[in-house]
Design a protein around this motif. Structure first.
Motif, PDB file in Angstrom:
ATOM      1  N   GLU A  72       0.908  -1.952   0.273  1.00 26.63           N
ATOM      2  CA  GLU A  72       0.290  -0.425  -0.411  1.00 26.63           C
ATOM      3  C   GLU A  72       1.130   1.225   0.078  1.00 26.63           C
ATOM      4  O   GLU A  72       0.557   2.227  -0.704  1.00 26.63           O
ATOM      5  CB  GLU A  72      -1.427  -0.238   1.018  1.00 26.63           C
ATOM      6  CG  GLU A  72      -1.729  -1.054   1.201  1.00 26.63           C
ATOM      7  CD  GLU A  72      -3.508  -0.861   1.794  1.00 26.63           C
ATOM      8  OE1 GLU A  72      -3.539  -0.007   2.625  1.00 26.63           O
ATOM      9  OE2 GLU A  72      -3.962  -1.714   1.809  1.00 26.63           O
ATOM     10  N   TYR A  73       2.052   1.136   0.964  1.00 23.67           N
ATOM     11  CA  TYR A  73       3.030   2.451   0.313  1.00 23.67           C
ATOM     12  C   TYR A  73       3.952   2.364  -1.111  1.00 23.67           C
ATOM     13  O   TYR A  73       3.396   3.464  -1.205  1.00 23.67           O
ATOM     14  CB  TYR A  73       3.834   2.300   1.674  1.00 23.67           C
ATOM     15  CG  TYR A  73       3.994   2.648   3.829  1.00 23.67           C
ATOM     16  CD1 TYR A  73       2.494   2.740   3.900  1.00 23.67           C
ATOM     17  CD2 TYR A  73       4.963   2.581   3.587  1.00 23.67           C
ATOM     18  CE1 TYR A  73       2.144   2.761   5.152  1.00 23.67           C
ATOM     19  CE2 TYR A  73       4.320   2.410   5.477  1.00 23.67           C
ATOM     20  CZ  TYR A  73       3.702   2.629   6.108  1.00 23.67           C
ATOM     21  OH  TYR A  73       3.559   3.624   7.103  1.00 23.67           O
ATOM     22  N   THR A  74       3.602   1.588  -1.757  1.00 24.25           N
ATOM     23  CA  THR A  74       4.057   1.586  -2.865  1.00 24.25           C
ATOM     24  C   THR A  74       3.577   2.119  -3.630  1.00 24.25           C
ATOM     25  O   THR A  74       3.499   3.569  -4.596  1.00 24.25           O
ATOM     26  CB  THR A  74       5.183   0.584  -3.633  1.00 24.25           C
ATOM     27  OG1 THR A  74       5.743  -0.323  -1.777  1.00 24.25           O
ATOM     28  CG2 THR A  74       5.643   0.403  -4.475  1.00 24.25           C
ATOM     29  N   CYS A 109      -3.988  -2.897  11.386  1.00 22.04           N
ATOM     30  CA  CYS A 109      -2.843  -1.622  10.834  1.00 22.04           C
ATOM     31  C   CYS A 109      -3.846  -0.557  10.139  1.00 22.04           C
ATOM     32  O   CYS A 109      -2.386  -0.932   9.389  1.00 22.04           O
ATOM     33  CB  CYS A 109      -2.472  -2.957  10.056  1.00 22.04           C
ATOM     34  SG  CYS A 109      -1.230  -3.743  10.993  1.00 22.04           S
ATOM     35  N   SER A 110      -5.367  -0.811  10.528  1.00 24.52           N
ATOM     36  CA  SER A 110      -5.341   0.054   8.726  1.00 24.52           C
ATOM     37  C   SER A 110      -5.676  -0.012   7.579  1.00 24.52           C
ATOM     38  O   SER A 110      -5.528   0.574   6.595  1.00 24.52           O
ATOM     39  CB  SER A 110      -5.528   1.551   9.120  1.00 24.52           C
ATOM     40  OG  SER A 110      -5.697   1.727  10.771  1.00 24.52           O
ATOM     41  N   LEU A 111      -5.140  -1.646   7.668  1.00 27.60           N
ATOM     42  CA  LEU A 111      -5.220  -1.929   6.152  1.00 27.60           C
ATOM     43  C   LEU A 111      -6.576  -2.065   4.892  1.00 27.60           C
ATOM     44  O   LEU A 111      -7.196  -2.310   5.859  1.00 27.60           O
ATOM     45  CB  LEU A 111      -4.501  -3.747   5.522  1.00 27.60           C
ATOM     46  CG  LEU A 111      -3.271  -3.784   6.456  1.00 27.60           C
ATOM     47  CD1 LEU A 111      -2.635  -4.727   6.874  1.00 27.60           C
ATOM     48  CD2 LEU A 111      -2.450  -2.867   5.339  1.00 27.60           C
ATOM     49  N   ALA A 112      -6.701  -2.058   3.360  1.00 33.35           N
ATOM     50  CA  ALA A 112      -7.226  -1.989   2.789  1.00 33.35           C
ATOM     51  C   ALA A 112      -8.349  -1.042   3.125  1.00 33.35           C
ATOM     52  O   ALA A 112      -9.252  -1.477   2.618  1.00 33.35           O
ATOM     53  CB  ALA A 112      -8.398  -3.536   3.214  1.00 33.35           C
ATOM     54  N   SER A 113      -8.652  -0.185   3.813  1.00 36.54           N
ATOM     55  CA  SER A 113      -8.984   0.738   4.055  1.00 36.54           C
ATOM     56  C   SER A 113      -8.747   1.985   3.603  1.00 36.54           C
ATOM     57  O   SER A 113      -9.369   3.338   3.299  1.00 36.54           O
ATOM     58  CB  SER A 113      -9.163   1.697   5.874  1.00 36.54           C
ATOM     59  OG  SER A 113      -7.920   1.549   5.719  1.00 36.54           O
TER      60      SER A 113
END
Ligand code: PHE
Length: 511
Positions: free
Chosen positions: A64-66, A234-238
Motif C-alpha cells: 500500500e505504501y508503494t 493496521c488500518s489496511l485495505a481502507s
C-alpha cells in the motif's frame, strides 16, 4: 503545472510515521486486541499473531505504501493509475473507510461522554444498566430506531466540527494533530499500565493472559483470527495507507517505514493487553472470581467491565476512569482523522474540488449519517455494520489487492518499486506472501466467516437487520464504487511522473 507537482506533502518523515501509527493505534488496540488475545489462547496466540504480521500485514503495508507513493494519488486515483479498470477497488476502500468513519465517530462520542461521567463515576453501582439503559436507552432490537440521544449528538458535533477545523486546510494540520496526540496517548497508556501493574491481583491477570494454551495453536480458527485482527488493527485495505503514503516524496524509503509502523502498532497493542489484564486481574480479585469471568468482548469491555473495575478502586477509580476514557478518545480520534482523509481526499481529486469544500460537504454528510447511531437502536446497527465490514469488507479488499498485484500484474515490479529507495530490500519471500500466503489465508478467513454466519447467525440479530445494515451496506459500497469508476476525472489520470507497471504476460517479468 501538473497535479503531481501541486501535491501536498508531509512536513517530515516523522510526521508521516506518526500519522500512520496514529491511524493504526485506536479502539482496536485498546479494547479489541486484549480480548482477542485472551480468547484465542492467551500467550500462544502471539505466535499466529506475529506470523500474520510478517506474512500479511507487513507485506500489505509495503504494497500500500508503494502504490500510494509511486502512483501519487489517493486510493481511487492510485488504482485508476495502475489500471483504469481497477479504479473501483480504490473507491471500495474509500467507501469502507467512510462507513467505519461514521460508526467509529459514534463510539468515540460515547467515550467522550464517559470521560465526562468519569469525574463523578456517574455509572454508579450498575455500569451495565447505566450503559444500555440510562445512557443509550437501548431499544429492543435493531429494527426499532427510536429517537436521538442528545448527549451523543453533542459529542458528534464536537468530533466532526473539530476534525473539520484540524484537517480541512492542509495535510499538515492532520500531521500536527498526530504529532501532538500520539506521544500524549503513549504517556496516558504508560500511566495506566504502570499504575495497573502495581494493583494487587495484577500478576494473576497477566498469568491468565500469558499462560499459553498451545492446544489453541492447532485450531485453524485461531490462525484465521490472527489474520483478521492484524487487518483492522493496521488500518489496511481502507485506503488510509495508500492515501497517507501519497503525501510522501516520490523517492521515499518504504520497507523500513512499514516495519516501524506495523511493529509500533503491535508493541502498543501488547502494552495495552498488559494494562487491561492487570486491571482485570485486580477486578477479579475484588469480586472473588477468576479473571476469565470479567473479560467480556468489545463494547462491553470498555464501557461496562472497566467502569465496574474502576468502582472497586476507591479514590484511585476516578483517576483511572478519567485517564482510560481520555486515552480512548485520543487514540480513536487520530484513527478517525485517518478514516476521514481516506474517504474524503479521493473525492477532492476526482472532482478537483478544494480540500476545504470536500471536507465541508463530506463532513456534513458523515455527521448526518452518524446521527443514526445516536438513536436508541444505534448500538445494534453499529454492531452489525462493524461485523460485516471487518469480517468481510476489509478482508475482501486485502484479498483483491494481493490477487490483482500477484496474479494480474507483476509482483516483482512492485517489489522493485518498494525496494528502490529502501535501506533493506525485500526478497522474493514478499512475492510469495502476496501471491500465495495472503490469498490463501484471507480467502479461508472469509469462507470461515461466511460458514459461521450461515450456521450461527450473529448475536441473534434478525435476518432482515443483517441484510439491511450489513450485506446491503457492503453491496451499496460496491455499486457506488462502480458508478464512480464510470465517471470521468477532472484531473489527468496518467501523468508523465507516474510510470505504469506493465501487466503480467505483457513484456518481460520483473525480477
Ligand atoms: N486501526 C484502527 C484501530 O485499531 C481502526 C481503523 C481501521 C482505522 C481502518 C483506519 C482504518 O482502531
Amino acid at each position: 503545472m501538473s497535479d503531481v507537482a501541486e501535491r501536498q506533502q508531509w512536513g517530515s518523515k516523522a510526521g508521516f510515521l506518526m500519522s500512520a501509527i496514529g491511524s493504526a493505534v485506536g479502539l482496536g488496540n485498546i479494547w479489541r486486541f486484549p480480548y482477542v488475545l485472551y480468547e484465542q489462547g492467551g500467550g500462544a496466540f502471539l505466535i499466529p499473531y506475529l506470523v500474520a504480521m510478517f506474512t500479511a500485514a507487513i507485506p500489505l503495508l509495503v504494497l500500500e505504501y508503494t502504490i500510494g507513493s509511486q502512483m501519487r494519488g489517493t486510493s481511487a486515483l492510485s488504482w485508476a493509475r495502475i489500471r483504469a479498470k481497477y479504479e473501483w477497488l480504490g473507491w471500495l476502500q474509500a467507501f469502507f473507510a467512510g462507513c467505519i468513519m461514521v460508526y467509529y465517530s459514534a463510539i468515540l462520542s460515547w467515550a467522550i461522554s464517559y470521560t465526562r461521567f468519569a469525574f463523578t463515576m456517574a455509572w454508579g453501582d450498575d455500569p451495565n444498566g447505566f450503559f444500555f439503559g440510562s445512557f443509550l436507552k437501548l431499544s429492543d432490537g435493531p429494527m426499532q430506531i427510536g429517537t436521538v440521544n442528545l448527549a451523543v449528538l453533542a459529542g458528534l458535533v464536537l468530533l466532526w466540527g473539530s476534525a473539520f477545523l484540524v484537517c480541512s486546510r492542509r495535510v499538515r494540520g492532520l500531521e500536527k494533530a498526530n504529532l501532538i496526540m500520539m506521544p500524549a496517548l503513549f504517556i496516558l497508556m504508560l500511566i495506566i499500565i504502570i499504575r495497573g501493574l502495581m494493583l494487587p491481583g495484577a500478576a494473576a491477570g497477566l498469568n491468565t493472559l500469558f499462560t499459553p494454551d498451545f492446544h489453541a495453536m492447532l485450531n485453524p480458527r485461531v490462525w484465521l483470527a490472527a489474520y483478521g485482527h492484524v487487518f483492522f488493527s493496521c488500518s489496511l485495505a481502507s485506503g488510509v495507507m495508500v492515501t497517507y503514503s501519497s503525501y510522501l516524496p516520490k523517492k521515499s524509503e518504504l520497507t523500513n517505514s512499514a516495519c516501524i509502523a506495523g511493529f509500533s502498532n503491535s508493541f502498543f497493542e501488547i502494552l495495552c493487553a498488559v494494562g487491561v489484564f492487570s486491571i482485570l486481574g485486580f477486578m477479579a480479585g475484588q469480586q472473588g472470581v477468576p479473571a476469565t469471568e470479567v473479560a467480556t468482548s468489545g463494547i462491553g469491555l470498555a464501557f461496562i467491565a472497566f467502569p465496574a473495575g474502576f468502582n472497586t478502586m476507591g479514590n484511585l477509580g476516578v483517576f483511572f476512569s478519567i485517564t482510560f476514557f481520555f486515552a480512548l478518545v485520543v487514540g480513536g480520534y487520530t484513527s478517525l482523522l485517518s478514516l476521514m482523509e481516506a474517504f474524503i481526499a479521493p473525492f477532492t481529486e476526482k472532482f478537483k474540488i478544494s480540500r476545504r469544500k470536500g471536507y465541508a460537504i463530506l463532513c456534513s454528510l458523515g455527521f448526518a449519517a452518524s446521527i443514526l447511531f445516536t438513536t436508541n437502536g444505534g448500538l445494534y446497527i453499529l454492531d452489525i455494520a462493524d461485523f460485516f465490514i471487518n469480517n468481510f469488507g476489509l478482508v475482501l479488499v486485502g484479498l483483491l489487492e494481493a490477487f490483482i498485484v500477484g496474479w494480474l500484474l507483476k509482483t516483482g515490479y512492485f517489489r522493485e518499486l518498494a525496494n528502490a529507495n529502501s535501506y533493506f530490500k525485500f526478497g522474493r519471500w514478499w512475492d510469495a506472501c502476496i501471491r500465495f500466503i495472503i490469498p490463501i489465508m484471507l480467502s479461508s478467513t472469509i469462507m470461515l466467516s461466511i460458514r459461521n454466519l450461515i450456521l450461527n447467525g450473529y448475536e441473534g440479530y434478525p435476518m432482515i437487520a443483517m441484510i439491511l445494515y450489513g450485506a446491503l451496506l457492503i453491496a451499496l459500497c460496491f455499486v457506488f464504487s462502480f458508478v464512480l469508476q464510470s465517471k470521468g476525472w477532472a484531473i489527468p489520470v496518467q501523468t508523465a511522473e507516474v510510470q505504469l507497471p506493465p501487466g503480467r504476460g505483457k513484456g518481460k517479468e520483473g525480477k
